[in-house]
Write a protein that holds these residues in place. Sequence first.
Motif, short mmCIF file in Angstrom:
data_model
loop_
_atom_site.label_atom_id
_atom_site.label_comp_id
_atom_site.label_asym_id
_atom_site.label_seq_id
_atom_site.Cartn_x
_atom_site.Cartn_y
_atom_site.Cartn_z
N GLY A 139 0.83 -1.19 0.00
CA GLY A 139 0.00 0.00 0.00
C GLY A 139 0.86 1.24 0.00
O GLY A 139 2.10 1.18 -0.10
N LYS A 140 0.22 2.39 0.17
CA LYS A 140 0.93 3.67 0.12
C LYS A 140 1.77 3.87 1.39
O LYS A 140 1.30 3.61 2.50
N ALA A 141 2.98 4.38 1.20
CA ALA A 141 3.87 4.59 2.34
C ALA A 141 3.27 5.57 3.35
O ALA A 141 3.39 5.37 4.57
N GLU A 142 2.60 6.61 2.86
CA GLU A 142 2.05 7.61 3.77
C GLU A 142 0.87 7.05 4.57
O GLU A 142 0.64 7.46 5.73
N VAL A 143 0.14 6.12 3.99
CA VAL A 143 -0.95 5.48 4.73
C VAL A 143 -0.38 4.54 5.79
O VAL A 143 -0.89 4.45 6.92
N LEU A 144 0.69 3.84 5.44
CA LEU A 144 1.36 3.00 6.44
C LEU A 144 1.80 3.83 7.64
O LEU A 144 1.66 3.38 8.79
N ARG A 148 1.04 2.96 11.40
CA ARG A 148 2.19 2.35 12.07
C ARG A 148 2.01 2.21 13.58
O ARG A 148 2.37 1.16 14.15
N PRO A 149 1.49 3.21 14.30
CA PRO A 149 1.35 3.02 15.75
C PRO A 149 0.48 1.82 16.11
O PRO A 149 0.76 1.14 17.11
N LEU A 150 -0.55 1.55 15.32
CA LEU A 150 -1.38 0.36 15.58
C LEU A 150 -0.59 -0.91 15.31
O LEU A 150 -0.62 -1.86 16.10
N LEU A 151 0.11 -0.93 14.18
CA LEU A 151 0.85 -2.13 13.81
C LEU A 151 1.97 -2.42 14.80
O LEU A 151 2.26 -3.59 15.10
N GLU A 152 2.59 -1.37 15.33
CA GLU A 152 3.65 -1.57 16.32
C GLU A 152 3.13 -2.16 17.62
O GLU A 152 3.90 -2.74 18.39
N THR A 153 1.84 -2.03 17.86
CA THR A 153 1.22 -2.65 19.03
C THR A 153 1.09 -4.16 18.84
O THR A 153 1.00 -4.92 19.82
N THR A 159 7.40 -4.50 7.63
CA THR A 159 8.18 -4.34 6.41
C THR A 159 7.28 -3.86 5.28
O THR A 159 6.34 -4.57 4.88
N HIS A 160 7.56 -2.65 4.78
CA HIS A 160 6.79 -2.13 3.65
C HIS A 160 7.42 -2.66 2.36
O HIS A 160 8.57 -2.37 2.05
N ILE A 161 6.64 -3.44 1.60
CA ILE A 161 7.14 -4.09 0.40
C ILE A 161 6.96 -3.23 -0.83
O ILE A 161 7.85 -3.11 -1.68
#
Length: 298
Positions: A139-144, A148-153, A159-161
């Motif tokens: 997906g888009k880097a800016e959306v990631l 990111r704070p949710l994913l880090e939980t 890893t952004h592919i």
Amino acid sequence: MARIGFIGAGAMGAPMIGHLLGAGHELVVHTRRREAAQAVVDQGARWAATPAAAAREADFVCTNVTATADVEKVLFGEGGVAGAANPGTVVIDFSTISAVATREFAERLARKGIEMLDCPVSGGSMGAQAATLSIIVGGKAEVLERARPLLETLGKTITHIGGHGAGQVVKACNQVVQVVNIQGIAEAMLFAQANGVDPKKMLVALQAGMAGSRMLDMMGPKMAGRDFAAGIEARLHQKDFGLVVSMTQALGLAMPATALVSQQLNALVGKGWGRDDTSSLLRVLEGANPAANDPGNA
């Protein structure tokens, strides 16, 4: 803190919901049966009768369901996410599904102003419980960065592919490496048995050498101890390999090991072992080799 709609509260989804609640987020959860969400409701989530109800006020909508068709239904079916989510909402799909369909879903959501990230995970239910998942993002880097704070939980490696569907492609690569390895371990076990060698002693020797791997450390003891209780249910690997084989056919790729393992997984599920562990590939081999030293097909 974010308002999150979460669809799916199974072996993976429930602990992920728990971690998000623990981080202080507001969770509205949809499951097909209300009782399936009771454990997370007891932790502070609210239950929604439809995906739309879970998505209506959400900043993020997370989906963690089984198959491509399931994701399409919760996003675009009657009472689906797309009909209720506000423009700017981010859909985060943790499911392992078709990369081709993922790109289509992202395009359909974009027409409504809804963003999407495909975020398949590796690490299984133990990784979900420990919040140590490896999260593979398309997906888009800016959306990631928004997500990111949710994913880090939920995970220790994010890893952004690349663009939409790229996360699903790499998850497919992960499954190929993982399950082809499991098939190799099963064949080594069978070969040792047929030659009168103790598989447990063989395992110690392999683990100390170049054949050592995380999969060998996980699956070797299960096979040697004939423990086929599910870590990850084999039917899920069968589903994933079906996706990979379909993609190889569409691309005109010859991937013989993948094709063989797909057939073995089909045989495994056909024998009624789909909800057992993928280490049951050993039992498939034993059934095809009755002359080998077989301690039992329990």
